[in-house]
Design a protein around this motif. Structure first.
Motif, short mmCIF file in Angstrom:
data_model
loop_
_atom_site.label_atom_id
_atom_site.label_comp_id
_atom_site.label_asym_id
_atom_site.label_seq_id
_atom_site.Cartn_x
_atom_site.Cartn_y
_atom_site.Cartn_z
N LEU A 156 -12.29 -79.90 -69.82
CA LEU A 156 -13.43 -80.80 -69.63
C LEU A 156 -14.71 -80.05 -69.30
N ALA A 157 -14.57 -79.00 -68.51
CA ALA A 157 -15.75 -78.23 -68.10
C ALA A 157 -16.09 -77.13 -69.10
N THR A 158 -15.34 -77.02 -70.17
CA THR A 158 -15.50 -76.00 -71.21
C THR A 158 -15.58 -74.59 -70.63
N VAL A 159 -14.68 -74.30 -69.71
CA VAL A 159 -14.70 -73.00 -69.03
C VAL A 159 -13.87 -71.97 -69.78
N GLY A 160 -12.68 -72.32 -70.19
CA GLY A 160 -11.85 -71.37 -70.93
C GLY A 160 -10.79 -70.68 -70.09
N LEU A 161 -10.71 -71.00 -68.81
CA LEU A 161 -9.63 -70.44 -67.99
C LEU A 161 -8.36 -71.24 -68.25
N SER A 162 -7.22 -70.59 -68.06
CA SER A 162 -5.95 -71.25 -68.33
C SER A 162 -4.88 -70.72 -67.40
N ARG A 163 -3.91 -71.57 -67.13
CA ARG A 163 -2.72 -71.14 -66.38
C ARG A 163 -1.55 -70.97 -67.36
N GLY A 164 -1.87 -70.80 -68.63
CA GLY A 164 -0.84 -70.55 -69.64
C GLY A 164 -0.12 -71.79 -70.10
N VAL A 165 -0.66 -72.94 -69.83
CA VAL A 165 0.01 -74.19 -70.18
C VAL A 165 -0.22 -74.55 -71.65
#
Length: 181
Positions: A156-165
């Protein structure tokens, strides 16, 4: 007033974000995480290894996002600043919302409140859809609520971080994340 509010809120978020991350367990990269969670989404270490409290701080920073005029997502620093000023004004007994001897129009405050509510509702609906699609008895990827919530927040925030999900989601789950981004 917008420039002052943008600079002040950005500074407060950077410093408080770094301190909260530092004291919640992300000691080594706290300043970096505080900056990147609101903008580019770069990472120097895995978000999966962060403590849950640090993950929550990152989610709040991602939700707030960048400043107006930037390509970063989120609610924007000025929206949060206006909401903070309006809340402070109400707690002090109401009246006009004033910043640097200037009155912030009620229309600006209403718009900020509506954007925040819409953002929260959208987050809840999308997270709920993702949970319905991905979390079923017998289908366990070893992921928790925070993992799914983090992915939706980042999208939603278009950040690009992920926890690998995202790479482990079904086609429908990936479509939900893609539609958000």
């Amino acid at each position: 007033i917008q420039t002052r509010l943008t600079l002040l809120v950005s500074l407060v978020l950077l410093v408080s974000g770094a301190l909260l991350l530092f004291f919640s367990g992300a000691e080594s990269d706290s300043w970096f995480w505080s900056v990147t969670a609101r903008t580019a989404g770069f990472s120097t270490s895995s978000t999966v290894t962060l403590p849950l409290a640090s993950t929550l701080v990152l989610m709040v920073l991602m939700s707030i996002g960048a400043s107006p005029g930037s390509t970063g997502g989120g609610l924007k620093t000025t929206t949060i600043g206006v909401l903070f000023l309006a809340t402070r004004s109400e707690l002090r007994g109401g009246g006009h919302v004033v910043a640097w001897n200037r009155v912030i129009p009620d229309q600006v405050i209403r718009t900020a409140a509506v954007l925040a509510v819409i953002g929260l509702l959208l987050w809840g609906v999308l997270l709920g859809l993702l949970l319905v699609v991905e979390v079923r008895p017998g289908k366990s990827l070893g992921l928790g609520f925070i993992d799914y919530a983090f992915e939706v927040t980042s999208a939603l925030a278009t950040v690009g971080l992920s926890r690998g999900v995202t790479s482990n989601l079904s086609e429908t789950g990936r479509t939900i994340i893609e539609a958000v981004s």
